[in-house]
Design a protein around this motif. Sequence first.
Motif, PDB file in Angstrom:
ATOM      1  N   TYR A   1      -8.947  -3.828  -0.420  1.00 28.01           N
ATOM      2  CA  TYR A   1      -7.921  -3.267  -1.306  1.00 28.01           C
ATOM      3  C   TYR A   1      -8.154  -3.655  -2.761  1.00 28.01           C
ATOM      4  O   TYR A   1      -8.693  -4.722  -3.063  1.00 28.01           O
TER       5      TYR A   1
ATOM      6  N   HIS B   1       0.834  -1.211   0.000  1.00 24.59           N
ATOM      7  CA  HIS B   1       0.000   0.000   0.000  1.00 24.59           C
ATOM      8  C   HIS B   1       0.863   1.253   0.000  1.00 24.59           C
ATOM      9  O   HIS B   1       0.600   2.212  -0.748  1.00 24.59           O
TER      10      HIS B   1
ATOM     11  N   GLY C   1       2.206   2.103  -3.299  1.00 32.74           N
ATOM     12  CA  GLY C   1       1.217   2.455  -4.305  1.00 32.74           C
ATOM     13  C   GLY C   1       0.762   1.288  -5.153  1.00 32.74           C
ATOM     14  O   GLY C   1       0.001   1.469  -6.118  1.00 32.74           O
TER      15      GLY C   1
ATOM     16  N   ASP D   1      -4.332  -0.145  -3.285  1.00 33.53           N
ATOM     17  CA  ASP D   1      -5.089   1.052  -2.942  1.00 33.53           C
ATOM     18  C   ASP D   1      -6.241   0.653  -2.028  1.00 33.53           C
ATOM     19  O   ASP D   1      -6.975  -0.298  -2.332  1.00 33.53           O
TER      20      ASP D   1
ATOM     21  N   GLY E   1      -3.195  -0.700  -7.061  1.00 30.91           N
ATOM     22  CA  GLY E   1      -2.963   0.706  -6.794  1.00 30.91           C
ATOM     23  C   GLY E   1      -2.537   1.549  -7.978  1.00 30.91           C
ATOM     24  O   GLY E   1      -2.212   1.040  -9.057  1.00 30.91           O
ATOM     25  N   PRO E   2      -2.500   2.856  -7.776  1.00 31.64           N
ATOM     26  CA  PRO E   2      -2.204   3.805  -8.856  1.00 31.64           C
ATOM     27  C   PRO E   2      -0.781   3.724  -9.391  1.00 31.64           C
ATOM     28  O   PRO E   2      -0.520   4.131 -10.521  1.00 31.64           O
TER      29      PRO E   2
END
Length: 258
Positions: free
Chosen positions: A66, A53, A56, A59, A69-70
């Motif tokens: 979750y 997390h 990144g 997310d 992620g970006p």
Amino acid sequence: MAVTATQGGASLAKMLHILELFSETEPVWSTAAIIEALETSRSTGYRYIKTLHEAGLLDAVRNGHYALGPRIIEMDLQIRLTDPLLLASHGVLEDLVDRIGHSALLCTAFRDAVLCVGEYRAPLSPENRFSRGQRRPLFQGAVSKVILAHLPHHRLKAIYARQSGEIENAGLGSTWSAFRATLGQMKKDGYVLTVGEFNPGVYSVAAPILTDQKTSLGSVGVAWDENERRDVEVQHAVLAVKQAATTISERLLEKQRR
């Protein structure tokens, strides 16, 4: 007690396996489900999730849940801008679509599978065809088989040792010698043509993208449905695909020489 390199590697592999859990059908995972899937302790699971997390790669979409992620989006853009295979294919797939009239694909080997890394879609092309980010088996389909045929000998030996049953089921040979003979013919032809291996009545032609050692970096392929594209002449498609693959191979070699 000090953590050994082997232990550290296993721990990292297990943490990265979390990313493999996410899919189109399961895009969101709870903390509890991740820990259960990893078969690890809660404290270790929480540490892995926290690390991913903070990087990144995961997310938080709601409390304790979750999604990917970006940072992965940023990495995808970086690949699109810098991947040598993609850069070498610029304009080539578009020209191939103009000549054949159907969508063109750019693929590469990934683990014991083949991954689509680029595509250029023809007008009215079906949406359910192979596209960027999707994998296909290494032993099925023209874009896969032509890569397989040009893999280095040592890699083919390792693949056969692990997957001889799948190779026989795919009709590629019931023995190592037969397997090598089948691949040898594909190499001699310089292309692979399949019919109906994924969808009934769909023709697929692919040719290899090669290194200076004549081993595969990837493949270029086109596919068409015999019912919707009766005007596609097979030998014309074969010639166009081989020329496209040769152009990309030459561009990559030229880049390496600079």
